[in-house]
Scaffold this active site. Structure first.
Site, short mmCIF file in Angstrom:
data_model
loop_
_atom_site.label_atom_id
_atom_site.label_comp_id
_atom_site.label_asym_id
_atom_site.label_seq_id
_atom_site.Cartn_x
_atom_site.Cartn_y
_atom_site.Cartn_z
N LYS A 60 48.71 -46.85 -48.30
CA LYS A 60 49.54 -47.85 -48.99
C LYS A 60 48.71 -49.09 -49.32
CE LYS A 60 53.32 -45.55 -49.27
NZ LYS A 60 53.87 -45.14 -50.56
N TYR B 281 48.28 -43.32 -42.93
CA TYR B 281 49.40 -43.57 -43.86
C TYR B 281 49.35 -45.02 -44.34
CZ TYR B 281 54.04 -45.22 -45.11
OH TYR B 281 55.09 -45.84 -45.74
N SER C 142 54.81 -50.57 -48.36
CA SER C 142 55.38 -50.54 -47.01
C SER C 142 54.92 -51.76 -46.23
CB SER C 142 54.89 -49.27 -46.33
OG SER C 142 55.06 -49.36 -44.94
C1 UD1 Z 1 56.66 -46.76 -40.64
C2 UD1 Z 1 56.37 -47.96 -41.49
C3 UD1 Z 1 57.49 -48.18 -42.47
C4 UD1 Z 1 57.71 -46.91 -43.28
C5 UD1 Z 1 57.98 -45.75 -42.35
C6 UD1 Z 1 58.05 -44.46 -43.14
C7 UD1 Z 1 55.07 -49.45 -40.03
C8 UD1 Z 1 55.08 -50.66 -39.20
N1 UD1 Z 1 56.23 -49.12 -40.62
O1 UD1 Z 1 57.80 -47.07 -39.89
O2 UD1 Z 1 57.16 -49.22 -43.33
O3 UD1 Z 1 58.84 -47.08 -44.12
O4 UD1 Z 1 56.91 -45.62 -41.43
O5 UD1 Z 1 58.11 -43.36 -42.32
O6 UD1 Z 1 54.07 -48.78 -40.22
N2 UD1 Z 1 60.42 -43.97 -32.50
C9 UD1 Z 1 60.73 -43.45 -31.24
N3 UD1 Z 1 61.00 -42.10 -31.16
C10 UD1 Z 1 60.98 -41.27 -32.25
C11 UD1 Z 1 60.67 -41.83 -33.51
C12 UD1 Z 1 60.39 -43.17 -33.59
O7 UD1 Z 1 60.74 -44.16 -30.24
O8 UD1 Z 1 61.22 -40.07 -32.09
C13 UD1 Z 1 60.14 -45.41 -32.57
C14 UD1 Z 1 58.75 -45.72 -33.10
O9 UD1 Z 1 57.82 -45.77 -32.05
C15 UD1 Z 1 59.00 -47.08 -33.77
C16 UD1 Z 1 60.46 -47.00 -34.24
O10 UD1 Z 1 61.05 -45.95 -33.51
O11 UD1 Z 1 58.91 -48.10 -32.83
C17 UD1 Z 1 60.58 -46.67 -35.71
O12 UD1 Z 1 59.76 -45.54 -35.99
P1 UD1 Z 1 59.82 -44.76 -37.37
O13 UD1 Z 1 61.23 -44.50 -37.73
O14 UD1 Z 1 58.89 -43.59 -37.28
O15 UD1 Z 1 59.27 -45.79 -38.43
P2 UD1 Z 1 57.94 -46.71 -38.36
O16 UD1 Z 1 56.80 -45.93 -37.85
O17 UD1 Z 1 58.27 -48.00 -37.70
#
Ligand code: UD1
Length: 339
Positions: free
Chosen positions: A155, A151, A126
């Site tokens: 990785k 998490y 990741s």
């Molecule tokens: C993380 C990992 C990514 C992995 C994924 C698996 C990092 C930088 N990235 O992605 O490599 O594939 O987990 O789960 O660690 N968000 C909201 N509201 C929500 C959900 C998410 O605002 O309800 C925002 C988060 O704050 C983030 C973005 O959406 O900024 C993406 O979040 P998410 O889909 O959870 O993935 P990551 O945490 O970026």
């Protein structure tokens, strides 16, 4: 290389990879405990690919006797290891579960591979291994800061294990570590997609479930980041593009021995959370009820990929846009609702 053990093959990226493997003439053998996936996905995989049977072992791959049984029953040429817990937020409340599941499954697999002389491995890593990066795009050589969540550490530890093991002179490991950025979307057929059990941890399924009326409101985690609109930037990549990269990795490994390489898999651009929500509203013609809330622990501000290495070495590039991915995710959500 023909027979490929796919751990977590019923999961989100795993199931899309099974389709690509079957379409390219590989023979995948799924090992999954369905802890975060549903059994009906296997039937969907059969109907999508026209296969009467797909080999399936239902078991937890942290238990060595379970995994050994598969290696004893099947002639395995290579392994794709997806099975893992993957939610940044959840990993803070379940650190032991995350370490046990994600790290033990890898060491168990490596032991079984060694005992059965199987060398080829594609490992699901990741972008989280880069931690809180100062500059994006990040290349594989970019400085790796400390991962910001349990998490992320699982990785990073798994990558360290693979590095250590590959330098053991008795090891014949021939492996690729694929660093996914943010895989989203669903199969264009609408037959398979992301299937979170319980409230989604990830952005796109939360958006689609809110738009479908299954969730009241999406909370955007933080509106005060140092980005143009105050929300985090991520690199969203269509899950089918990610799946295709696994087949490209197996093809690449088949012509090599004793390699260990890492590749970034992303779109190469950063999109803000707000941009994703707005783009979804446009492609789906549906409103998303959202509010800006507190930052989420473990989130980094910005991370997106430099994918030049995967483009050149694996001869791989993305085919789908953010719009495609959101449209396919929405179609999948609508189909689920009809069931
Ligand atoms: C993380 C990992 C990514 C992995 C994924 C698996 C990092 C930088 N990235 O992605 O490599 O594939 O987990 O789960 O660690 N968000 C909201 N509201 C929500 C959900 C998410 O605002 O309800 C925002 C988060 O704050 C983030 C973005 O959406 O900024 C993406 O979040 P998410 O889909 O959870 O993935 P990551 O945490 O970026």
């Amino acid at each position: 290389m023909k027979n490929i053990l796919v751990t977590g093959g019923a999961g989100f990226i795993g199931s899309h990879t099974i389709v690509e493997l079957l379409n390219k003439g590989y023979n995948p053998i799924i090992l999954d405990n369905f802890s975060n996936s549903e059994k009906f996905i296997i039937d969907r995989l059969k109907s999508l690919t026209g296969k009467k049977e797909i080999k399936l072992y239902e078991a937890d791959c942290t238990v060595k006797s379970n995994v050994l049984k598969v290696f004893e029953n099947e002639k395995i040429d290579g392994v794709i290891h997806f099975a893992a817990f993957k939610a940044v937020g959840e990993s803070f409340s379940k650190p032991l579960e995350y370490h046990k599941n994600n790290v033990n499954s890898l060491t168990v697999l490596l032991e079984c591979m060694k005992e059965h002389n199987v060398d080829n491995l594609v490992f699901s890593s990741s972008c989280t291994v880069y931690g809180d990066t100062e500059h994006s795009p990040v290349s594989e050589e970019s400085v790796k800061n400390k991962p910001t969540s349990p998490y992320g550490r699982t990785k990073a530890y798994c990558e360290a294990i693979l590095n250590d093991y590959s330098t053991d002179e008795k090891s014949k490991l021939n492996a690729v570590m694929l660093r996914y950025f943010n895989p989203i979307g669903a199969h264009p057929s609408g037959e398979i997609g992301e299937l979170p059990l319980g409230p989604p941890n990830n952005l796109v399924p939360y958006i689609t479930q809110t738009a479908a009326g299954l969730r009241e409101e999406l909370t955007i985690f933080g509106g005060d980041y140092k980005t143009d609109d105050g929300t985090c930037l991520r690199d969203y990549i269509h899950v089918v593009d990610v799946a295709v990269a696994h087949v490209a990795s197996l093809d690449w490994l088949a012509e090599r021995s004793n390699e260990l390489e890492s590749f970034n898999l992303g779109s190469g651009k950063g999109d803000s959370v707000l941009h994703v929500v707005k783009t979804f509203e446009k492609v789906s013609n549906t409103k998303v009820n959202y509010k800006i809330g507190e930052r989420r622990i473990g989130d980094v501000t910005t991370v997106y990929a430099d994918c030049a290495k995967a483009n050149k070495v694996l001869n791989w590039k993305t085919k789908f846009s953010l719009e495609d991915a959101l449209q396919h995710a929405w179609q999948w959500q609508l189909n689920l609702k009809k069931q």
